[in-house]
Design an enzyme around this catalytic site. Sequence first.
Site, PDB file in Angstrom:
ATOM      1  N   ASP A   1      -8.494  -9.079   4.097  1.00 47.21           N
ATOM      2  CA  ASP A   1      -8.192  -7.824   4.853  1.00 47.21           C
ATOM      3  C   ASP A   1      -9.385  -7.869   5.933  1.00 47.21           C
ATOM      4  O   ASP A   1     -10.224  -7.006   5.972  1.00 47.21           O
ATOM      5  CB  ASP A   1      -7.899  -6.604   4.075  1.00 47.21           C
ATOM      6  CG  ASP A   1      -7.582  -5.515   5.062  1.00 47.21           C
ATOM      7  OD1 ASP A   1      -7.028  -5.743   6.106  1.00 47.21           O
ATOM      8  OD2 ASP A   1      -7.513  -4.541   4.388  1.00 47.21           O
TER       9      ASP A   1
ATOM     10  N   GLU B   1       0.778  -1.247  -0.144  1.00 44.37           N
ATOM     11  CA  GLU B   1      -0.211   0.001  -0.124  1.00 44.37           C
ATOM     12  C   GLU B   1       1.043   1.281  -0.102  1.00 44.37           C
ATOM     13  O   GLU B   1       0.713   2.205   0.908  1.00 44.37           O
ATOM     14  CB  GLU B   1      -1.066  -0.026   1.124  1.00 44.37           C
ATOM     15  CG  GLU B   1      -1.973  -1.329   1.036  1.00 44.37           C
ATOM     16  CD  GLU B   1      -3.034  -1.374   2.286  1.00 44.37           C
ATOM     17  OE1 GLU B   1      -2.696  -0.903   3.340  1.00 44.37           O
ATOM     18  OE2 GLU B   1      -4.089  -1.754   2.050  1.00 44.37           O
TER      19      GLU B   1
ATOM     20  N   GLU C   1     -12.817  -2.319  11.653  1.00 43.54           N
ATOM     21  CA  GLU C   1     -13.089  -1.606  10.144  1.00 43.54           C
ATOM     22  C   GLU C   1     -14.041  -2.183   9.584  1.00 43.54           C
ATOM     23  O   GLU C   1     -14.900  -1.319   8.900  1.00 43.54           O
ATOM     24  CB  GLU C   1     -11.537  -1.834   9.761  1.00 43.54           C
ATOM     25  CG  GLU C   1     -11.473  -1.248   8.255  1.00 43.54           C
ATOM     26  CD  GLU C   1     -10.075  -1.200   7.669  1.00 43.54           C
ATOM     27  OE1 GLU C   1      -9.353  -1.740   8.456  1.00 43.54           O
ATOM     28  OE2 GLU C   1      -9.993  -0.646   6.676  1.00 43.54           O
TER      29      GLU C   1
HETATM   30  C1  BDP Z   1      -6.262  -2.377   6.044  1.00 41.55           C
HETATM   31  C2  BDP Z   1      -6.394  -0.870   6.601  1.00 41.55           C
HETATM   32  C3  BDP Z   1      -5.405  -0.033   6.363  1.00 41.55           C
HETATM   33  C4  BDP Z   1      -4.131  -0.743   6.973  1.00 41.55           C
HETATM   34  C5  BDP Z   1      -3.881  -1.917   6.587  1.00 41.55           C
HETATM   35  C6  BDP Z   1      -2.588  -2.713   7.015  1.00 41.55           C
HETATM   36  O1  BDP Z   1      -7.619  -0.452   5.737  1.00 41.55           O
HETATM   37  O2  BDP Z   1      -5.727   1.144   6.849  1.00 41.55           O
HETATM   38  O3  BDP Z   1      -3.137   0.165   6.845  1.00 41.55           O
HETATM   39  O4  BDP Z   1      -5.051  -2.712   6.761  1.00 41.55           O
HETATM   40  O5  BDP Z   1      -2.973  -3.666   7.817  1.00 41.55           O
HETATM   41  O6  BDP Z   1      -7.308  -2.882   6.701  1.00 41.55           O
HETATM   42  O7  BDP Z   1      -1.512  -2.345   6.774  1.00 41.55           O
END
Ligand code: BDP
Length: 673
Positions: free
Chosen positions: A368, A289, A396
């Site tokens: 996720d 990301e 989340e």
């Molecule tokens: C996701 C989230 C994000 C996190 C990511 C992570 O949306 O904000 O940075 O996981 O674990 O669920 O790195």
Amino acid sequence: HPSYECWLQYEPVKNSGRANEYRSWCARLVVSEQGEVLNTAVDELRSGIRRMLGLRPAIAAELGPSKQIVIGTAASVLLTPDEREEASDLPEDGYFMRTVSDERGERLVIAGRAERGVLYGCFHLLRFLALGEETEELHIIETPKHRLRMINHWDNMDGSVERGYAGQSIFFDQNKFVADRGRIADYARLLASVGINGLTINNVNVHEVESKLIDDSFLNDVADVAGTFRLYGIQLYLSANYAAPITIGGLTTADPLDPSVGAWWKGAAANVYAHIPDFGGFVVKADSEHRPGPFTYGRDHAEGANMLAEALEPYGGVVIWHCFVYNCMQNWRDRKTDRARAAYDHFKPLDGKFKDNVILQIKNGPMDFQVREPVSPLFGSMDRTRHMMEFQLTQEYTGQQRHLCYLVPQWKEALDFDTYAKGEGTPVKSLIAGITAVSNIGNDDNWTGHLLAQANLYGFGRISWNSELSAEGIADEWARMTFGAEPKVAETVLDMLVRSWRIYENYTAPLGVGWMVNPGHHYGPNVDGYEYSLWGTYHYADCVGIGVDRTRETGTAYSQQYFEPNASMYDTLETCPDELLLFFHHVPYTHALRSGETVIQHIYNTHFDGAKQAEGLVAVWRQLEGLMDESRFAEVLERLQEQAEHAKEWRDIINSYFLRKSGISDKLGRMIY
Ligand code: BDP
């Protein structure tokens, strides 16, 4: 304020028989040693005894003639050969608690292998008192099932919390540490009461300012906070920025194989340990990301992690390395690309290449933290690499602490999942070095936004200590410790908690497909929100059918990342469990599930049911009015009402979307095409 006290209410014991029994032990505490954590334990025990029994215990260094509690580390308190033998088998955090009666007197001994065990033992006794357990004949030996029991904060130094639904950070404000550390100590106490022994305080997405947590800009503050946690037996870790040599070190590269980079990290580690001798290590999210990482330099993740591990090795520190690595810019036109495959594809080939002080952190599922996912196939696939489980306490994708969703049953399923890695009977829980979870707390008065979400924090601690505990048993304990022994309250709360995950699943994304949420903030229904995005999270619904084909022949072959018989079980339409059907298969709406219902009818039914069940939660909660303090009653009621309204929105959006896509009416006549 009772919601701030969470499960440590320490209400006076009402049953007078029990109260007398407890008082007979608690009048005298025998403590013959000193120590930071041990002192915390004694203080906690004294204050708990005072609040629950109205008694100020005498502290003595020697055994007395009448009943007493003896507290200490195994080496110093043990009196009988039996006890000594028991203690020699205890692991570092283990303890025992037993009653002994001999010529030296009658005593209840709480002995830890080390001080941390003593602290856990004292909290255990206090839990017994709060729950009204019998203490006349105790013989309890407790050893944690997992050595590392951690919490990850996603707190930013500006005070915001990534994916936080309970206010602002309790650590940071306006790019500084908060001045008042009292709340941090209260938090450390809560965590220690359920056996948590490690934590990171900053977001895995490390921005420029947080990069400086590991240099002189903030190390004094970090050390101070580490000191607060240390008193409760909790080790501090930091999330580190892989590009720190560039962002704060002034180098032109962060290439792990460049000697100047390795040297820079060695210097950084030396400095951190000079401030915090028991520092736990670095948690790193790299090449994910848009975070920097070794890929930039053509290096793999073993090369990337090992360089950091070398820097921490002399001090006994570890690198906790995230496996949440996937391409978030993928080409959605290609049906063979599959984000679910990514972690395994990246890391499996590296098995055996990581240094011993690297621990891979793997999310419970391959995507996720959705409401329903299969277990990540990486568990069991890396038998030469230490790895740990990552759960998400912060809700989340499970209602953002506006909806009730008790997640312990979900975690239990993941931990109990049989990987078949070494044949039948190789559950995930037998393979992992530890468990961590993304925090759900903030500076809201009640810590977790939704008061009942405290059960997730409590439950996470309990289950990471002992994954054999049942989700119901934990919920029951939590309810009674939080709301007191009034049976109607405890029973109702227990019932609400254990049903809540299924209820939430009912009115949200169906059959394991996930992701039908509004992009960005992820709250509320949006069926096609991510359908045409690059993030790789699809449902492939069209007018004929729905689901992601992850089978071997016609799909992405993700199913083949599992050991047999799981691989075939998921791959075969007839044996794939209903709740994961759309995760593994693309099927027509008329496909009959194993339950006998068609997919489309299942969607309608569960969404009507789920919204109704959410409304039912409000009704049962209302029956508790007057049985607890007004403020806790009201704050939960408000959230449940919001959930019930929002569940209807989910129901209507999901159902009308699929009514129109499929052109098939509800057989119960609730929606006609
Ligand atoms: C996701 C989230 C994000 C996190 C990511 C992570 O949306 O904000 O940075 O996981 O674990 O669920 O790195």
